[in-house]
Design a protein around this motif. Structure first.
Motif, PDB file in Angstrom:
ATOM      1  N   UNK A 164      38.010  23.434  38.084  1.00  0.00           N
ATOM      2  CA  UNK A 164      38.797  24.382  38.849  1.00  0.00           C
ATOM      3  C   UNK A 164      39.188  23.784  40.201  1.00  0.00           C
ATOM      4  N   UNK A 165      40.473  23.843  40.479  1.00  0.00           N
ATOM      5  CA  UNK A 165      40.992  23.399  41.765  1.00  0.00           C
ATOM      6  C   UNK A 165      41.724  24.560  42.418  1.00  0.00           C
ATOM      7  N   UNK A 166      41.688  24.563  43.737  1.00  0.00           N
ATOM      8  CA  UNK A 166      42.300  25.673  44.463  1.00  0.00           C
ATOM      9  C   UNK A 166      43.791  25.739  44.182  1.00  0.00           C
ATOM     10  N   UNK A 167      44.246  26.946  43.822  1.00  0.00           N
ATOM     11  CA  UNK A 167      45.653  27.187  43.559  1.00  0.00           C
ATOM     12  C   UNK A 167      46.113  28.310  44.486  1.00  0.00           C
ATOM     13  N   UNK A 168      47.021  27.995  45.380  1.00  0.00           N
ATOM     14  CA  UNK A 168      47.438  28.945  46.407  1.00  0.00           C
ATOM     15  C   UNK A 168      48.055  30.210  45.811  1.00  0.00           C
ATOM     16  N   UNK A 173      47.513  35.982  44.456  1.00  0.00           N
ATOM     17  CA  UNK A 173      47.518  37.024  43.422  1.00  0.00           C
ATOM     18  C   UNK A 173      46.151  37.708  43.344  1.00  0.00           C
ATOM     19  N   UNK A 174      45.085  36.907  43.469  1.00  0.00           N
ATOM     20  CA  UNK A 174      43.739  37.462  43.447  1.00  0.00           C
ATOM     21  C   UNK A 174      43.478  38.361  44.640  1.00  0.00           C
ATOM     22  N   UNK A 175      43.897  37.948  45.820  1.00  0.00           N
ATOM     23  CA  UNK A 175      43.718  38.766  47.022  1.00  0.00           C
ATOM     24  C   UNK A 175      44.500  40.068  46.927  1.00  0.00           C
ATOM     25  N   UNK A 178      42.502  42.359  44.803  1.00  0.00           N
ATOM     26  CA  UNK A 178      41.320  42.832  45.535  1.00  0.00           C
ATOM     27  C   UNK A 178      41.701  43.937  46.513  1.00  0.00           C
ATOM     28  N   UNK A 179      42.795  43.740  47.250  1.00  0.00           N
ATOM     29  CA  UNK A 179      43.248  44.750  48.220  1.00  0.00           C
ATOM     30  C   UNK A 179      43.595  46.056  47.506  1.00  0.00           C
ATOM     31  N   UNK A 180      44.336  45.952  46.384  1.00  0.00           N
ATOM     32  CA  UNK A 180      44.685  47.163  45.638  1.00  0.00           C
ATOM     33  C   UNK A 180      43.445  47.825  45.049  1.00  0.00           C
ATOM     34  N   UNK A 181      42.495  47.028  44.570  1.00  0.00           N
ATOM     35  CA  UNK A 181      41.245  47.579  44.047  1.00  0.00           C
ATOM     36  C   UNK A 181      40.445  48.289  45.120  1.00  0.00           C
ATOM     37  N   UNK A 182      40.386  47.719  46.321  1.00  0.00           N
ATOM     38  CA  UNK A 182      39.687  48.371  47.437  1.00  0.00           C
ATOM     39  C   UNK A 182      40.360  49.687  47.800  1.00  0.00           C
ATOM     40  N   UNK A 183      41.691  49.706  47.771  1.00  0.00           N
ATOM     41  CA  UNK A 183      42.423  50.939  48.040  1.00  0.00           C
ATOM     42  C   UNK A 183      42.083  52.001  46.992  1.00  0.00           C
ATOM     43  N   UNK A 237      37.747  36.734  40.457  1.00  0.00           N
ATOM     44  CA  UNK A 237      37.713  35.647  39.474  1.00  0.00           C
ATOM     45  C   UNK A 237      38.896  34.699  39.666  1.00  0.00           C
ATOM     46  N   UNK A 238      40.054  35.262  40.007  1.00  0.00           N
ATOM     47  CA  UNK A 238      41.239  34.413  40.215  1.00  0.00           C
ATOM     48  C   UNK A 238      41.073  33.495  41.421  1.00  0.00           C
ATOM     49  N   UNK A 239      40.334  33.950  42.420  1.00  0.00           N
ATOM     50  CA  UNK A 239      40.064  33.084  43.564  1.00  0.00           C
ATOM     51  C   UNK A 239      39.309  31.833  43.132  1.00  0.00           C
ATOM     52  N   UNK A 240      38.514  31.973  42.078  1.00  0.00           N
ATOM     53  CA  UNK A 240      37.747  30.848  41.550  1.00  0.00           C
ATOM     54  C   UNK A 240      38.484  30.116  40.430  1.00  0.00           C
ATOM     55  N   UNK A 241      39.693  30.565  40.114  1.00  0.00           N
ATOM     56  CA  UNK A 241      40.487  29.889  39.096  1.00  0.00           C
ATOM     57  C   UNK A 241      40.300  30.412  37.689  1.00  0.00           C
TER      58      UNK A 241
END
Length: 456
Positions: A164-168, A173-175, A178-183, A237-241
């Motif tokens: 897994x490599x960081x994909x901006x 998309x993951x963030x 997360x924001x929508x889930x927190x809402x 999970x998407x933050x981790x690829x």
């Protein structure tokens, strides 16, 4: 070098997942480790065996181990207490006592996850994992460990064989998820919970209008709570690829109960379809067999949620609602997104969605009530009280004050119903800004609660 880097990567994830789970109660790390080791070993033995009867015996052993652990921790006291009550009804006194058992968080989820892996290996749909670290990380992957989605090994396990490599783009998309889930959780579910708790705790005192709103608010509470967690898990999970399966697809826009179950808790409904309903014969046999299979699936689904008769009744209600749709051949009718090219639904679609939401909300009353008797009393008062005035609840708020927020959420989801989440499409950053603003304002006033599905 590649293999070494991959092993280190997965080992770090495995340690992090075990630390995450152990933070709740370290004693149950042994339980998840035992299930992992048992299914890892059994899957390899199954793969090496040629006689079908031996493979089947090994699969049965795996099923017994997993369901045995789940049954003991989750259902032992329920069966004991039910047995004592039955004996008392016929005049016998039983001295069998219940135990002070702590339900391991997430056991229903990771048990089904390991079961699907072993079944897939038995069927030949998947090779047994050659790496114990990869398999152990798949079982305990922390974003979705305690409340899903229930991932299939065919989807998630191969992802642990990739560096897994960081994909901006994936991180953004993951963030967003997360924001929508927190809402969904903090603003919607926790705000609804304040009203739901007040109304259900005082159902004998409040009027029909409050009881109706209590059912509606709980429908949005459980949706915001569970879909919110799922989106946070998928986004993390998407933050981790890693790509997890979608678990909710705007279920309250469903036009019939079959469509609802294609959109609600997708990972569980498809699990029961593939590993219980179809193996039982599905709808390919006689009408009697089909009816039997539908009731088995929905009753087991209800019982999966908790050790209470309310969940069984909830499952039974959905079976009754689902059967006419299935037997009339309408279960695969609404496969597309409702009004995909129109802003306003047709009168027919609006009626179908409203009716489906009403019957689903009625069933939710049994899911929320402490026992079946209370659920029936709640619904009886809702129908027979004949009082529809606006009341001031014991939480010092009027019973209708939350409606505007619920309607705003419905409007947001309706406009964005063709997207995975509302932050896709036009006006993305404006929508994110508004949601964050609501998190920072409305969210701080909500009575923050644990996720509902942590208890399952």
């Amino acid at each position: 070098m590649f293999k070494s880097q991959l092993n280190i990567q997965n080992l770090i994830l495995l340690i992090a997942s075990y630390v995450f789970y152990g933070w709740w109660d370290y004693r149950f790390l042994a339980l998840i480790a035992f299930s992992t080791i048992a299914d890892y070993v059994i899957s390899h033995v199954i793969e090496r065996q040629k006689p079908q009867h031996i493979k089947k015996c090994l699969l049965i052993i795996s099923i017994c181990i997993n369901l045995g652990l789940l049954g003991f921790f989750k259902y032992y006291n329920f069966f004991i207490e039910s047995w004592v009550d039955i004996m008392a009804q016929v005049g016998f006194r039983s001295n069998v006592g219940s135990l002070n058992i702590i339900l391991p968080v997430g056991i229903s989820f990771y048990t089904f996850q390991t079961l699907s892996y072993t079944i897939d290996v038995y069927r030949g749909d998947l090779r047994a994992s050659r790496s114990f670290v990869n398999f152990a990380t798949y079982v305990s992957f922390f974003p979705q460990l305690v409340a899903g989605p229930i991932e299939r090994a065919t989807n998630l396990l191969p992802q642990f064989s990739q560096i897994k490599k960081f994909n901006n783009d994936e991180a953004i998309a993951g963030l967003n998820l997360i924001i929508w889930g927190l809402f969904q959780k903090i603003v919607i579910a926790d705000s609804c919970a304040i009203y739901v708790d007040s109304i259900f705790e005082n159902y004998e005192k409040v009027n029909s209008f409050s009881l109706l709103l209590g059912a509606i608010y709980f429908a949005f509470q459980i949706y915001g709570d569970f879909a919110g967690y799922s989106n946070i898990a998928i986004g993390t999970a998407r933050l981790f690829g890693f790509n997890l399966m979608r678990n909710f697809n705007y279920p309250y826009f469903s036009r019939d109960i079959a469509e609802f179950w294609r959109r609600w808790h997708i990972s569980l409904s498809t699990w029961f379809r593939d590993y219980l309903y179809i193996p039982l014969g599905g709808s390919r046999s006689s009408m009697i067999t089909t009816v039997r299979n539908v009731f088995i699936v929905f009753l087991v689904s209800g019982f999966w949620h908790g050790a209470n008769w309310t969940f069984l009744v909830w499952g039974g209600i959905h079976a009754i609602l689902f059967l006419p749709v299935l037997l009339l051949g309408f279960n695969r009718k609404n496969l597309d997104q409702v009004s995909i090219s129109k802003l306003i639904p047709s009168f027919k679609e609006l009626f179908q969605m409203t009716f489906t939401f009403i019957v689903v909300s009625i069933a939710w009353v049994f899911f929320r009530a402490d026992n079946v008797t209370i659920a029936f009393k709640y619904l009886k008062r809702l129908v027979l009280d004949f009082s529809w005035g606006i009341e001031f609840l014991n939480i010092d708020r009027y019973n209708f004050e939350l409606l505007l927020l619920v309607l705003i959420v419905v409007l947001i989801e309706w406009i964005n119903r063709t997207h995975e989440h509302p932050f896709m499409g036009k006006w993305k950053w404006f929508k994110i800004f508004i949601v964050i603003l609501m998190l920072l304002t409305l969210g701080v006033y909500s009575d923050h609660q644990d996720f509902i599905y942590f208890q399952f």
